[in-house]
Motif scaffolding. Sequence first.
Motif, PDB file in Angstrom:
ATOM      1  N   ASN A  59      38.006 -28.831  44.264  1.00  0.00           N
ATOM      2  CA  ASN A  59      38.178 -27.600  45.221  1.00  0.00           C
ATOM      3  C   ASN A  59      38.570 -28.419  46.633  1.00  0.00           C
ATOM      4  O   ASN A  59      38.893 -27.967  47.398  1.00  0.00           O
ATOM      5  N   GLY A  60      37.823 -29.647  46.925  1.00  0.00           N
ATOM      6  CA  GLY A  60      38.107 -30.246  48.102  1.00  0.00           C
ATOM      7  C   GLY A  60      39.592 -30.648  48.103  1.00  0.00           C
ATOM      8  O   GLY A  60      39.986 -30.226  49.358  1.00  0.00           O
ATOM      9  N   HIS A  61      40.128 -30.938  47.371  1.00  0.00           N
ATOM     10  CA  HIS A  61      41.595 -31.453  47.039  1.00  0.00           C
ATOM     11  C   HIS A  61      42.264 -30.195  47.500  1.00  0.00           C
ATOM     12  O   HIS A  61      43.245 -30.264  48.415  1.00  0.00           O
ATOM     13  N   ALA A  62      42.359 -29.032  46.760  1.00  0.00           N
ATOM     14  CA  ALA A  62      42.762 -28.154  46.880  1.00  0.00           C
ATOM     15  C   ALA A  62      42.694 -27.550  48.258  1.00  0.00           C
ATOM     16  O   ALA A  62      43.524 -26.683  48.901  1.00  0.00           O
ATOM     17  N   ALA A  63      41.492 -27.107  48.726  1.00  0.00           N
ATOM     18  CA  ALA A  63      41.335 -26.642  50.185  1.00  0.00           C
ATOM     19  C   ALA A  63      42.000 -27.517  51.518  1.00  0.00           C
ATOM     20  O   ALA A  63      42.629 -27.065  52.171  1.00  0.00           O
TER      21      ALA A  63
ATOM     22  N   GLN B  68      38.785 -32.860  57.416  1.00  0.00           N
ATOM     23  CA  GLN B  68      39.102 -33.337  55.974  1.00  0.00           C
ATOM     24  C   GLN B  68      37.840 -33.659  55.241  1.00  0.00           C
ATOM     25  O   GLN B  68      37.514 -33.496  54.012  1.00  0.00           O
ATOM     26  N   VAL B  69      37.073 -34.465  55.707  1.00  0.00           N
ATOM     27  CA  VAL B  69      35.650 -34.923  55.323  1.00  0.00           C
ATOM     28  C   VAL B  69      34.590 -33.612  55.116  1.00  0.00           C
ATOM     29  O   VAL B  69      34.018 -33.607  53.766  1.00  0.00           O
ATOM     30  N   ASP B  70      34.845 -32.524  55.859  1.00  0.00           N
ATOM     31  CA  ASP B  70      33.960 -31.381  55.407  1.00  0.00           C
ATOM     32  C   ASP B  70      34.526 -30.666  54.212  1.00  0.00           C
ATOM     33  O   ASP B  70      33.709 -30.028  53.877  1.00  0.00           O
ATOM     34  N   PHE B  71      35.726 -30.805  54.108  1.00  0.00           N
ATOM     35  CA  PHE B  71      36.281 -30.311  52.677  1.00  0.00           C
ATOM     36  C   PHE B  71      35.388 -30.780  51.461  1.00  0.00           C
ATOM     37  O   PHE B  71      35.586 -30.232  50.479  1.00  0.00           O
TER      38      PHE B  71
END
Length: 325
Positions: A61-65, A50-53
Amino acid sequence: MKNSIWFFVILLFIGACSSEKKTDNTSPQVAIKPYPAFNSDSAYYFIQKQVDFGPRVPGTNGHAATKNWIISKLESWNWNVQTQDFQATTYDKQTWDLTNIIASYNPDAKKRVLLAAHWDTRRIADKDTERLEEAIDGANDGGSGVGVLMEIARVIGSQELKPDVGIDIILFDGEDDGEPERATVRDNSQIWWCLGSQHWAKNKHVPNYSAYYGILVDLVGAKGARFYREGYSRRYASGILKKVWDHAAQLGHSSFFIPQDSPEILDDHLFVNEFGQIPMIDIIEFSPQYGFGHYHHTHQDNMDLIDKRPLQAVGETVLFTVFQE
């Protein structure tokens, strides 16, 4: 030397008689149902992923990925997954597109247990001394609860040993976007935290959905974490709270699950209790003496903070509890 040996033998005899007498007058112990192992290494990996996103701030984008990855993993473990998409207004009058992720095991079972966490992260570091306007990693605040529940989902989906009840895992969105700590003027017209649980509790994914009880996990992976009996949990679900803390002690985790009361914490379980009418407890790190940890809503909430020991204590306790139903 001979006398001391005989004294020891006599003590053993007396102890045996005393033990035998006690056994005769004690009701039989409740049998423990078999339960699978919880793997804290796996939970840690799910937090790291999760942190890597990047920060899971809605609209990024982190939320969507992260959303796509969570759904894909849950489906790969044979859970029935659905999303609850909705819009909510933030404290600064933005309109956000949010998604609650809901995964169900044994959806036809009438007796159900609800497990929950939040999967979003805070868009500001308002308790920090630098980079206050930058989003935080949320390794513990958000990431740890999701990591624990994903490992539970993986275990249940991939092992032959199954629980006797239906389980629903809900990952709430928009939990962590309340007004900044430093705000001098506040809009009290509504509660700006816990947007996902507020929406779900009033608009359940299944009409008239209910569960026997619920367990929320939040801030469960920090070094030195200790979990106290939170106020709303005591008010709405004292029997469930006692059961879980007793199970933790039974498993050898009493150094993490402290039998001491802490204040009421505004968290997702409040709305599940009040609006959703499901008794839910909150396993959360909040000290009655010191409040939230030093890392809370700062950039110190990163992977360096995460410790596998509290992850193991919480994950094993929740998994054990579910399998005893």
